[in-house]
Design an enzyme around this catalytic site. Sequence first.
Site, PDB file in Angstrom:
ATOM      1  N   LYS A  33       0.833  -1.210   0.000  1.00  0.00           N
ATOM      2  CA  LYS A  33       0.000   0.000   0.000  1.00  0.00           C
ATOM      3  C   LYS A  33       0.862   1.252   0.000  1.00  0.00           C
ATOM      4  CE  LYS A  33      -2.854   0.568   3.664  1.00  0.00           C
ATOM      5  NZ  LYS A  33      -2.570   1.805   4.430  1.00  0.00           N
ATOM      6  N   ARG A  38       2.884   5.984  -3.230  1.00  0.00           N
ATOM      7  CA  ARG A  38       4.023   6.817  -3.653  1.00  0.00           C
ATOM      8  C   ARG A  38       4.316   6.661  -5.141  1.00  0.00           C
ATOM      9  NH1 ARG A  38       4.277   5.657   1.701  1.00  0.00           N
ATOM     10  NH2 ARG A  38       5.558   6.928   3.098  1.00  0.00           N
ATOM     11  N   ARG A 134      -8.668  11.947  12.493  1.00  0.00           N
ATOM     12  CA  ARG A 134      -7.230  11.702  12.723  1.00  0.00           C
ATOM     13  C   ARG A 134      -6.425  13.000  12.747  1.00  0.00           C
ATOM     14  NH1 ARG A 134      -5.587   6.622   9.147  1.00  0.00           N
ATOM     15  NH2 ARG A 134      -3.640   6.885  10.295  1.00  0.00           N
ATOM     16  N   ASP A 327       1.903  -1.260  11.956  1.00  0.00           N
ATOM     17  CA  ASP A 327       0.576  -1.671  11.483  1.00  0.00           C
ATOM     18  C   ASP A 327       0.238  -3.117  11.859  1.00  0.00           C
ATOM     19  OD1 ASP A 327       0.186   0.827  10.400  1.00  0.00           O
ATOM     20  OD2 ASP A 327       0.797   0.256   8.384  1.00  0.00           O
ATOM     21  N   LYS A 354      -4.772   5.631  14.833  1.00  0.00           N
ATOM     22  CA  LYS A 354      -4.839   4.992  13.507  1.00  0.00           C
ATOM     23  C   LYS A 354      -6.304   4.997  13.041  1.00  0.00           C
ATOM     24  CE  LYS A 354      -0.414   4.091  13.112  1.00  0.00           C
ATOM     25  NZ  LYS A 354       0.391   4.791  12.096  1.00  0.00           N
ATOM     26  N   ARG A 399      -7.648  -3.506   9.709  1.00  0.00           N
ATOM     27  CA  ARG A 399      -6.691  -4.419  10.366  1.00  0.00           C
ATOM     28  C   ARG A 399      -7.291  -5.086  11.612  1.00  0.00           C
ATOM     29  NH1 ARG A 399      -2.606  -3.901   7.004  1.00  0.00           N
ATOM     30  NH2 ARG A 399      -2.114  -1.811   6.267  1.00  0.00           N
TER      31      ARG A 399
END
Length: 444
Positions: A33, A38, A134, A327, A354, A399
């Site tokens: 990811k 990027r 966030r 993560d 997160k 997650r």
Amino acid sequence: MRNGGTAVAGDRPGWVASRGGALSGEFAVPGDKSISHRAVMLAALADGDSRIDGFLEGEDTRATAAIFAAMGVGIEAPSPSCRIVHGVGIDGLRPPAGPLDCGNSGTAMRLLAGLLAGQRFDSELVGDASLSQRPMQRVAAPLRAMGAAIDSDDGGRPPLRITGGRLLRGLDHETPVASAQVKSAMLLAGLYAGGVTGVREPRPTRDYTERMLAAFGWPVDFAPGRARLDGGHRLQARDIAVPGDFSSAAFFIVAATLVPGSSLVLRSVGVDPRRTGLIDALRTMGADIRELDRREGLCGPVADIAVRHAPLRGIELPVALVADMIDEFPVFAVAAACASGSTRISGAAELRVKESDRIRAMATGLQALGVDVRESPGGMRVEGGRLRSGAVDSLGDHRIAMAFAVAAQLADGEVAIDDVANVATSFPGFETLAQAAGFGLRRA
Ligand SMILES: O=C(O)C1=C[C@@H](OP(=O)(O)O)[C@@H](O)[C@H](O)C1
Ligand SMILES: C=C(OP(=O)(O)O)C(=O)O
């Protein structure tokens, strides 16, 4: 993707997960990811056409691609996981017609804040309900110190309104938190700044932005924990092969470690040391994990990962590993819950900001499965033992949902997992791959 925080009725699909059996197989997980985000960003700003293979077809990275398309970048998808990006050059982005939607992705919003601060036009970054909570002050404050004009709500949360046409100046910045997103935002703003932009970190984080800028031809001076560049260069198009995402592989690594009789091989996974703290932690606990056919990639080593079942014992997790497995804590907490003895996690307060408060989400969910867990501000203490059936809420965090699908493989009965739609942000196809590997997992 749930835009603008408007979750609608029926938008909370769930899973029922339970013991499957020994896990087996040899397969690849979707593309990384961080590297996919990027790759689109740098290819968009480069001179010429770049081909990206292994692009993550997740909602987060598709949001980034859509944002560049909205700024006039031609992006073709000739086949799944492939993008051809027709770069517009470092000053070639065009003003978007409306707000740019980052969906659930902190990486997209923070990196784009830096990149857009240097444009001649105004822009606005928005996100879903989770992203809208966030903290963005960590990027907005140093970017403002470079001369950027960024507006957020009083608490420093999205949306971010960025005024273009500002003259940026390089800044030497020491980040208070170890964050690759903050470092990358600074470096991307630094492409448009006069003078040198330097970032120093309390602990080294993934250096994909630095490596990829250098690969696209922009001079960057970097070493673990620091990076510097100056403005005024150009990016040259190039092809990128994205390796499998270690953070997606992590669910299978932990599941195969925990379920007796398991043996799995995960092909072509990025195993840069800034990402693989989980392997170090699990090996200390007794895991049997080997890296096969290790080869060098653009963003660090790539390897096939072979995992066999092994019993785990609890540990005091070294704080030095935290950034390298940032993560992986949801699934690491599951490993801790299935180990003998207790495991202590500390120095990980970042987990609270997160996609959800991951300390609270894991502690609450594991407690619902009968595990003795005590939260602390920066971590938790987990007493290993048996997991029983129960119901857990993923809080819309991809997650957390996948971590509890792993936990269910060890539970004494069924585990109902609520709100799993966002698994598609990072791991499209998780359900199918997990079922094929032997997970007991079905739609609720
Ligand atoms: O730079 C990146 O691609 C990322 C950096 C990490 O965030 P922080 O920089 O907030 O630690 C990580 O949690 C996130 O999933 C991806
Ligand atoms: C924290 C994560 O991503 P992001 O910050 O990009 O939302 C993640 O994928 O676990």
